[in-house]
Write an enzyme that holds these catalytic residues in place. Structure first.
Site, PDB file in Angstrom:
ATOM      1  N   THR A 150     -35.282  75.869  53.064  1.00 17.78           N
ATOM      2  CA  THR A 150     -35.085  76.677  54.279  1.00 17.78           C
ATOM      3  C   THR A 150     -35.622  78.087  54.079  1.00 17.78           C
ATOM      4  O   THR A 150     -36.268  78.656  54.970  1.00 17.78           O
ATOM      5  CB  THR A 150     -33.589  76.708  54.654  1.00 17.78           C
ATOM      6  OG1 THR A 150     -33.193  75.378  54.926  1.00 17.78           O
ATOM      7  CG2 THR A 150     -33.319  77.586  55.847  1.00 17.78           C
TER       8      THR A 150
ATOM      9  N   GLU B 136       3.281  92.229  56.728  1.00 20.38           N
ATOM     10  CA  GLU B 136       4.661  92.719  56.906  1.00 20.38           C
ATOM     11  C   GLU B 136       4.759  94.180  56.470  1.00 20.38           C
ATOM     12  O   GLU B 136       5.430  94.995  57.106  1.00 20.38           O
ATOM     13  CB  GLU B 136       5.642  91.920  56.030  1.00 20.38           C
ATOM     14  CG  GLU B 136       5.684  90.445  56.253  1.00 20.38           C
ATOM     15  CD  GLU B 136       4.655  89.693  55.405  1.00 20.38           C
ATOM     16  OE1 GLU B 136       3.492  90.120  55.338  1.00 20.38           O
ATOM     17  OE2 GLU B 136       5.023  88.665  54.811  1.00 20.38           O
TER      18      GLU B 136
ATOM     19  N   GLY C 188     -31.326  73.189  55.503  1.00 15.62           N
ATOM     20  CA  GLY C 188     -32.173  72.150  56.069  1.00 15.62           C
ATOM     21  C   GLY C 188     -31.561  70.772  55.801  1.00 15.62           C
ATOM     22  O   GLY C 188     -30.470  70.656  55.236  1.00 15.62           O
TER      23      GLY C 188
HETATM   24  N1  LIG Z   1     -32.274  73.720  62.713  1.00 15.01           N
HETATM   25  C1  LIG Z   1     -31.535  74.076  61.686  1.00 15.01           C
HETATM   26  O1  LIG Z   1     -30.307  74.173  61.771  1.00 15.01           O
HETATM   27  C2  LIG Z   1     -32.211  74.363  60.380  1.00 15.01           C
HETATM   28  C3  LIG Z   1     -31.519  75.101  59.403  1.00 15.01           C
HETATM   29  C4  LIG Z   1     -32.140  75.292  58.196  1.00 15.01           C
HETATM   30  C5  LIG Z   1     -33.416  74.775  57.955  1.00 15.01           C
HETATM   31  N2  LIG Z   1     -34.054  74.092  58.929  1.00 15.01           N
HETATM   32  C6  LIG Z   1     -35.384  73.513  58.667  1.00 15.01           C
HETATM   33  O2  LIG Z   1     -35.258  72.592  57.592  1.00 15.01           O
HETATM   34  C7  LIG Z   1     -36.508  72.507  56.906  1.00 15.01           C
HETATM   35  C8  LIG Z   1     -36.270  72.662  55.420  1.00 15.01           C
HETATM   36  O3  LIG Z   1     -35.601  71.521  54.973  1.00 15.01           O
HETATM   37  P1  LIG Z   1     -35.145  71.297  53.485  1.00 15.01           P
HETATM   38  O4  LIG Z   1     -34.409  70.017  53.471  1.00 15.01           O
HETATM   39  O5  LIG Z   1     -36.296  71.468  52.554  1.00 15.01           O
HETATM   40  O6  LIG Z   1     -34.210  72.558  53.248  1.00 15.01           O
HETATM   41  P2  LIG Z   1     -32.899  72.808  52.383  1.00 15.01           P
HETATM   42  O7  LIG Z   1     -32.015  71.618  52.381  1.00 15.01           O
HETATM   43  O8  LIG Z   1     -32.320  74.071  52.894  1.00 15.01           O
HETATM   44  O9  LIG Z   1     -33.467  73.059  50.930  1.00 15.01           O
HETATM   45  C9  LIG Z   1     -33.747  72.013  50.042  1.00 15.01           C
HETATM   46  C10 LIG Z   1     -33.829  72.577  48.642  1.00 15.01           C
HETATM   47  O10 LIG Z   1     -32.565  73.067  48.242  1.00 15.01           O
HETATM   48  C11 LIG Z   1     -32.415  72.936  46.838  1.00 15.01           C
HETATM   49  N3  LIG Z   1     -31.210  72.135  46.597  1.00 15.01           N
HETATM   50  C12 LIG Z   1     -30.719  71.121  47.319  1.00 15.01           C
HETATM   51  N4  LIG Z   1     -29.593  70.646  46.764  1.00 15.01           N
HETATM   52  C13 LIG Z   1     -29.354  71.402  45.679  1.00 15.01           C
HETATM   53  C14 LIG Z   1     -28.338  71.433  44.703  1.00 15.01           C
HETATM   54  N5  LIG Z   1     -27.299  70.591  44.710  1.00 15.01           N
HETATM   55  N6  LIG Z   1     -28.432  72.346  43.738  1.00 15.01           N
HETATM   56  C15 LIG Z   1     -29.444  73.227  43.677  1.00 15.01           C
HETATM   57  N7  LIG Z   1     -30.457  73.236  44.584  1.00 15.01           N
HETATM   58  C16 LIG Z   1     -30.396  72.340  45.556  1.00 15.01           C
HETATM   59  C17 LIG Z   1     -33.640  72.208  46.316  1.00 15.01           C
HETATM   60  O11 LIG Z   1     -34.518  73.236  45.863  1.00 15.01           O
HETATM   61  P3  LIG Z   1     -35.466  73.007  44.584  1.00 15.01           P
HETATM   62  O12 LIG Z   1     -36.495  72.043  45.043  1.00 15.01           O
HETATM   63  O13 LIG Z   1     -36.021  74.340  44.278  1.00 15.01           O
HETATM   64  O14 LIG Z   1     -34.610  72.441  43.494  1.00 15.01           O
HETATM   65  C18 LIG Z   1     -34.194  71.557  47.588  1.00 15.01           C
HETATM   66  O15 LIG Z   1     -35.570  71.342  47.544  1.00 15.01           O
HETATM   67  C19 LIG Z   1     -37.383  73.616  57.461  1.00 15.01           C
HETATM   68  O16 LIG Z   1     -38.311  73.063  58.362  1.00 15.01           O
HETATM   69  C20 LIG Z   1     -36.406  74.504  58.188  1.00 15.01           C
HETATM   70  O17 LIG Z   1     -37.024  75.176  59.245  1.00 15.01           O
HETATM   71  C21 LIG Z   1     -33.493  73.881  60.138  1.00 15.01           C
END
Ligand SMILES: NC(=O)c1ccc[n+]([C@@H]2O[C@H](COP(=O)([O-])OP(=O)(O)OC[C@H]3O[C@@H](n4cnc5c(N)ncnc54)[C@H](OP(=O)(O)O)[C@@H]3O)[C@@H](O)[C@H]2O)c1
Length: 347
Positions: free
Chosen positions: A191, A50, A280
């Protein structure tokens, strides 16, 4: 005329995603059938819509009508109340589309006492624009959008971890726009290590979101590309008490318990009004199991990846009754070349 109120709502939509903890608002001042002032609230701390419109109109506002997407404010925040400015400019009439349910609402009374006609003209489009904003403000939590790019069978990656180009380039462009519309993007360490992403917004005049990284362990590879780009802040949440920031643009927050609720509360207090989850399957599943998400956007590629359910965007060990599973309503769908964008709202 409704068209002026519609212009004000369109202006508000244009700044949606750049006002942080403040609402996006648009305003149009009309006198003698001519638009004499236009304004939008551009960012938290800046002039309200505004005020922008009235500053543009100056004396031409006198005796005119101001159209506003949201009820004008009556409180002293970082700027003075807008109703005062409207009264000072001698307007004849105020028309607004949505009542602000998060603030004490006595603007109508103040304006009427000053001899100004006030019309609340409800508008569905504008109500939608503010629905999540009001809820987020009441709860003190950001509005959360979860974004997933996957195959028809819901895989975000193959079992070998390959995820580049499951979806197409049109999706990539659309995701840039999503980043632009959010204050911050959140991802997990998994990720970061798999994809080495940057989370920038590569569109004309795009705004880069703050990059938020979750890692309970704190075992983050600091040589990844994201840490080489000092242009936008990086905020890390961890339970690791030893993890320290090695760069100026990196802020490390140690939480006793990295629950999604604790993280969201902290993000809101730091000014994040809209958060995009680009993670991920681990983190995506965690978010989808909470009550804190507003929107889910899925980009489907016409592919079947197969393999195990490990990289399925939603997978749980626990099996729940069908009546208790998270439910959504489809609000939009469109084709991005050969990929489908599905926009859903959490029920
Ligand atoms: N197509 C898509 O849209 C897409 C997007 C992104 C990724 N990706 C793929 O997904 C795969 C990776 O999967 P991901 O499940 O490992 O990845 P992510 O979910 O991005 O990362 C998992 C990590 O996040 C941390 N985390 C999760 N919850 C948490 C919380 N509440 N607090 C603190 N840290 C937390 C943990 O790390 P710490 O172990 O260090 O504690 C866990 O190991 C890859 O292959 C990637 O290429 C695909």
């Amino acid at each position: 005329m409704s068209q002026y109120l519609n212009y004000a709502i369109e202006l508000a939509k244009m700044v949606d995603g750049q006002t942080g903890l403040n609402p996006p608002v648009g305003s149009v001042v009309v006198n003698d059938g001519r638009i004499v002032g236009l304004g939008a609230h551009l960012k938290k701390g800046d002039k309200h819509a505004e005020v922008q419109a009235l500053d543009m109109a100056q004396d031409a506002a006198e005796g005119g009508t101001i159209y506003i997407s949201l009820e004008p404010c009556t409180h002293y925040g970082s700027t003075p109340p807008c109703v005062n400015k409207i009264i000072e400019h001698g307007l004849k009439k105020v028309v607004y589309a949505v009542k602000d349910t998060t603030l004490p609402s006595n603007g109508d009374v103040i304006l009427k006492e000053a001899g100004i006609e006030v019309e609340y003209r409800p508008n569905e489009d504008a109500a939608l624009l503010y629905r999540d904003f009001f809820e987020a403000k009441r709860k003190g939590l950001p509005q959360v959008t979860v974004k997933v790019s996957c195959s028809l069978d819901g895989k975000q990656a193959t079992d070998f971890g390959e995820s580049k180009w499951i979806t197409n380039k049109a999706v990539k462009q659309d995701v840039f726009k999503l980043r632009h519309q959010h204050d911050a993007v959140i991802t997990g360490r998994g990720t970061l290590e798999a994809d080495n992403p940057q989370y920038t917004t590569r569109i004309e005049n795009g705004k880069d979101p703050i990059r938020v990284i979750l890692s309970k362990t704190g075992e983050i590879d600091m040589s990844l590309d994201i840490f080489k780009d000092p242009s936008t802040a990086i905020w890390i949440y961890t339970e690791n008490k030893q993890l320290e920031s090695k760069h100026e643009q990196i802020t490390v927050t140690q939480l006793e318990h990295c629950s999604i609720e604790n993280i969201l509360k902290d993000l809101y207090t730091r000014g994040v009004g809209r958060l995009l989850v680009e993670a991920g399957p681990t983190l995506t599943t965690t978010f989808l199991q909470t009550e804190f998400i507003n929107e889910l956007i899925i980009y489907y590629a016409p592919k079947l990846i197969g393999g195990s359910g490990h990289n399925q965007f939603f997978h749980t060990e626990q099996v729940v009754d069908l009546a208790d599973v998270p439910q959504f309503e489809i609000v939009n769908s469109n084709l991005l070349e050969q990929n489908i964008k599905l926009e859903l709202r959490k029920k």
